[in-house]
Design an enzyme around this catalytic site. Structure first.
Site, short mmCIF file in Angstrom:
data_model
loop_
_atom_site.label_atom_id
_atom_site.label_comp_id
_atom_site.label_asym_id
_atom_site.label_seq_id
_atom_site.Cartn_x
_atom_site.Cartn_y
_atom_site.Cartn_z
N SER A 124 0.83 -1.21 0.00
CA SER A 124 0.00 0.00 0.00
C SER A 124 0.86 1.25 0.00
O SER A 124 1.98 1.26 0.55
CB SER A 124 -0.85 -0.02 1.29
N ALA A 125 0.30 2.32 -0.56
CA ALA A 125 0.96 3.62 -0.50
C ALA A 125 1.09 4.11 0.93
O ALA A 125 1.81 5.08 1.18
CB ALA A 125 0.16 4.63 -1.32
N TYR A 148 -1.49 -0.54 10.92
CA TYR A 148 -1.79 -1.09 9.60
C TYR A 148 -0.59 -0.91 8.66
O TYR A 148 -0.14 -1.84 8.00
CB TYR A 148 -3.05 -0.44 9.02
N LYS A 152 2.17 -3.65 6.68
CA LYS A 152 2.52 -3.71 5.26
C LYS A 152 4.04 -3.65 5.08
O LYS A 152 4.61 -4.41 4.31
CB LYS A 152 1.85 -2.57 4.48
N ASP A 292 -3.58 12.18 8.39
CA ASP A 292 -3.75 12.33 6.93
C ASP A 292 -2.61 13.15 6.33
O ASP A 292 -2.29 14.23 6.82
CB ASP A 292 -5.08 13.04 6.62
P1 NAD Z 1 -11.16 -6.36 1.62
O1 NAD Z 1 -11.32 -6.30 3.08
O2 NAD Z 1 -12.33 -6.05 0.76
O3 NAD Z 1 -10.61 -7.79 1.18
C1 NAD Z 1 -9.79 -8.57 2.01
C2 NAD Z 1 -10.36 -9.99 2.01
O4 NAD Z 1 -9.51 -10.81 2.83
C3 NAD Z 1 -11.76 -10.06 2.59
O5 NAD Z 1 -12.58 -10.85 1.74
C4 NAD Z 1 -11.58 -10.76 3.95
O6 NAD Z 1 -12.70 -11.54 4.29
C5 NAD Z 1 -10.34 -11.59 3.68
N1 NAD Z 1 -9.53 -11.90 4.87
C6 NAD Z 1 -9.07 -11.03 5.82
N2 NAD Z 1 -8.35 -11.71 6.73
C7 NAD Z 1 -8.33 -13.01 6.34
C8 NAD Z 1 -7.74 -14.19 6.87
N3 NAD Z 1 -7.03 -14.19 7.99
N4 NAD Z 1 -7.92 -15.36 6.20
C9 NAD Z 1 -8.64 -15.39 5.05
N5 NAD Z 1 -9.23 -14.31 4.51
C10 NAD Z 1 -9.08 -13.14 5.15
O7 NAD Z 1 -9.93 -5.41 1.24
P2 NAD Z 1 -9.43 -4.92 -0.17
O8 NAD Z 1 -9.72 -3.47 -0.29
O9 NAD Z 1 -9.86 -5.84 -1.22
O10 NAD Z 1 -7.85 -5.03 0.06
C11 NAD Z 1 -7.14 -6.18 -0.32
C12 NAD Z 1 -5.70 -6.01 0.12
O11 NAD Z 1 -5.18 -4.81 -0.45
C13 NAD Z 1 -5.53 -5.88 1.63
O12 NAD Z 1 -4.36 -6.57 2.00
C14 NAD Z 1 -5.37 -4.40 1.83
O13 NAD Z 1 -4.60 -4.11 2.97
C15 NAD Z 1 -4.63 -4.00 0.57
N6 NAD Z 1 -4.83 -2.58 0.21
C16 NAD Z 1 -6.11 -2.09 0.13
C17 NAD Z 1 -6.29 -0.74 -0.16
C18 NAD Z 1 -7.66 -0.14 -0.21
O14 NAD Z 1 -7.80 1.07 -0.03
N7 NAD Z 1 -8.71 -0.91 -0.46
C19 NAD Z 1 -5.19 0.10 -0.39
C20 NAD Z 1 -3.92 -0.46 -0.34
C21 NAD Z 1 -3.75 -1.81 -0.02
N1 UFG Z 2 -11.90 11.83 3.65
C1 UFG Z 2 -12.83 12.80 4.00
N2 UFG Z 2 -13.98 12.36 4.58
C2 UFG Z 2 -14.26 11.06 4.83
C3 UFG Z 2 -13.29 10.08 4.45
C4 UFG Z 2 -12.12 10.52 3.87
O1 UFG Z 2 -12.61 14.00 3.82
O2 UFG Z 2 -15.32 10.76 5.38
C5 UFG Z 2 -10.64 12.28 3.03
C6 UFG Z 2 -9.42 11.93 3.84
O3 UFG Z 2 -9.16 12.93 4.79
C7 UFG Z 2 -8.36 11.82 2.75
C8 UFG Z 2 -9.13 11.34 1.51
O4 UFG Z 2 -10.51 11.61 1.79
O5 UFG Z 2 -7.86 13.09 2.49
C9 UFG Z 2 -8.96 9.88 1.25
O6 UFG Z 2 -9.23 9.16 2.45
P1 UFG Z 2 -9.37 7.58 2.47
O7 UFG Z 2 -9.64 7.18 3.90
O8 UFG Z 2 -10.32 7.12 1.43
O9 UFG Z 2 -7.94 7.10 1.98
P2 UFG Z 2 -6.49 7.32 2.61
O10 UFG Z 2 -5.66 7.98 1.56
O11 UFG Z 2 -6.55 7.95 3.93
O12 UFG Z 2 -6.02 5.83 2.84
C10 UFG Z 2 -6.32 4.79 1.93
C11 UFG Z 2 -6.45 3.49 2.69
C12 UFG Z 2 -5.13 3.13 3.27
C13 UFG Z 2 -4.12 3.09 2.20
C14 UFG Z 2 -4.07 4.37 1.46
C15 UFG Z 2 -3.13 4.30 0.30
O13 UFG Z 2 -7.42 3.59 3.70
O14 UFG Z 2 -5.22 1.88 3.86
O15 UFG Z 2 -5.35 4.70 0.96
O16 UFG Z 2 -3.39 3.19 -0.45
F1 UFG Z 2 -2.93 2.84 2.73
#
Ligand code: NAD
Ligand code: UFG
Length: 335
Positions: A124-125, A148, A152, A292
């Protein structure tokens, strides 16, 4: 020969499964539904017309993973399974370290034991913390702000150490920026169990009238309109990045940013959403959310150069596809 997808019922995982199946690959999904629903599996089958094996399994459960590897010939793993809510990780750090770090360790141990040494990992970023300069490239300095993010970075380091110790391992670390959007059918999208934390799911709730308004966290940042800037990427583009990563795998550990290279502020996203979908979106300016970064967007050129991958879908598609999914899902929930 199959690809194991951990967390394949989740948001990014389910879209990646669709792209993999459409690309003719054989997949196996393992998920414990801690943040997803079994119905997603049927939707993936219906959208692709293809079938796959599914194991309801926790990646922390070594014997469950051993069973999956002994019953199948798995050549690669794409590892999505993990918890992802930043605020929850601050409140319950042990839960996050256990699930994300211990789960990944168990997975790597079992892969090692079954001589499956090809991994694509969802990083993740967040590992860039509060970047001093944008865009961030893969060699920008790393800094984590919460448990979190630590998980990562720890998993990235574990993968690097593993590759250093054994030249047969290939690990691709993909640092996602901000995934939004949904499958164009409107049938797959971000559908977390519980209250959403990220901007787009909250926008959808506000536009639908499920919450009174969206809180914009801070308008006094050093950005042109004072609100934070992020690199939003369509989840289907992100999913395609995994296919590119699998095709380009090489020995050792490699890291790639998966982003668009373009930043949008919170207010710009609100305006784009209203304009694209012709809907009202009530919001108010609220205090800053702790932790943030003011600005974070990617330099995605390494992925383009080495993986032959580039994000193609723009902000209108992100907003339109998110809204289509929300309309279908929320009308399902109402009926
Ligand atoms: P998500 O929660 O929708 O998907 C994760 C899946 O993993 C879910 O289906 C959950 O049930 C399953 N899971 C969690 N723990 C488990 C375990 N111990 N055993 C088996 N299954 C398990 O999340 P997502 O947005 O699809 O993210 C996927 C991956 O990408 C994650 O590792 C997350 O940290 C990473 N990521 C997500 C974002 C984002 O903003 N969505 C950004 C950067 C990185
Ligand atoms: N924001 C609002 N109101 C809200 C929710 C978010 O103003 O109700 C703003 C936040 O302050 C931020 C932007 O919208 O400026 C994006 O927020 P998100 O929570 O959607 O995303 P983040 O960039 O904070 O973080 C997300 C994931 C992290 C991940 C990161 C980079 O939650 O896990 O993107 O991938 F690491």
């Amino acid at each position: 020969m199959s690809i194991l997808i951990t967390g394949g019922a989740g948001y990014i995982g389910s879209h990646t499964c669709v792209e993999l199946l459409n690309d003719g690959r054989e997949i196996i999904i393992a998920d414990n539904f801690s943040n997803s629903k079994p119905k997603v599996l049927e939707t993936i089958k219906e959208l692709t017309g293809r079938s796959f094996r599914f194991y309801e399994a926790d990646i922390c459960d070594k014997s469950a993973l051993e069973r999956i590897f002994s019953e199948n010939e798995i050549t690669e793993v794409i590892h999505f399974a993990g918890y992802k809510a930043v605020a929850e990780s601050v409140k319950f750090p042990l839960k996050y370290y256990h699930n994300n770090v211990c789960g990944s360790l168990v997975l790597l141990e079992v892969m090692n034991a079954f001589n499956c040494k090809n991994l694509v990992f969802s990083s993740s970023a967040t590992v860039y913390g509060m970047p001093e300069n944008v865009p961030v490239s893969e060699d920008s300095s790393l800094f984590t702000l919460n448990p979190y993010g630590q998980t990562k970075l720890m998993i990235e380091n574990i993968c690097r150490d593993l590759c250093d110790s054994d030249g047969d391992w290939s690990v691709t670390l993909l640092r996602y920026f901000n995934p939004v959007g949904a499958h164009e059918s409107g049938r797959l999208g971000e559908d977390p169990n519980g209250i959403p934390n990220n901007l787009m799911p909250i926008i959808l709730q506000a536009a639908k009238g499920k919450i009174p308004e969206l809180n914009v966290f801070g308008n006094d940042y050093s950005t042109p309109d004072g609100t934070c800037i992020r690199d939003y990427i369509h989840v289907v583009d992100l999913a395609k990045g995994h296919i590119a990563a699998l095709s380009a795998m090489k020995k050792g550990a490699e890291v790639y940013n998966l982003g668009t290279g373009k930043g949008y502020s919170v207010l710009e996203i609100i305006e784009a959403f209203k304009r694209t979908n012709s809907v009202e979106l009530p919001y108010k300016i609220a205090p800053r959310r702790p932790g943030d970064a003011a600005r974070c967007w990617s330099l995605p050129s390494k992925a383009e150069r080495e993986l032959g991958w580039k994000a193609e879908l723009g902000i209108e598609r992100m907003c339109a596809d998110s809204w289509r999914f929300a309309e279908l899902k929320m009308s399902d929930a109402d009926s």
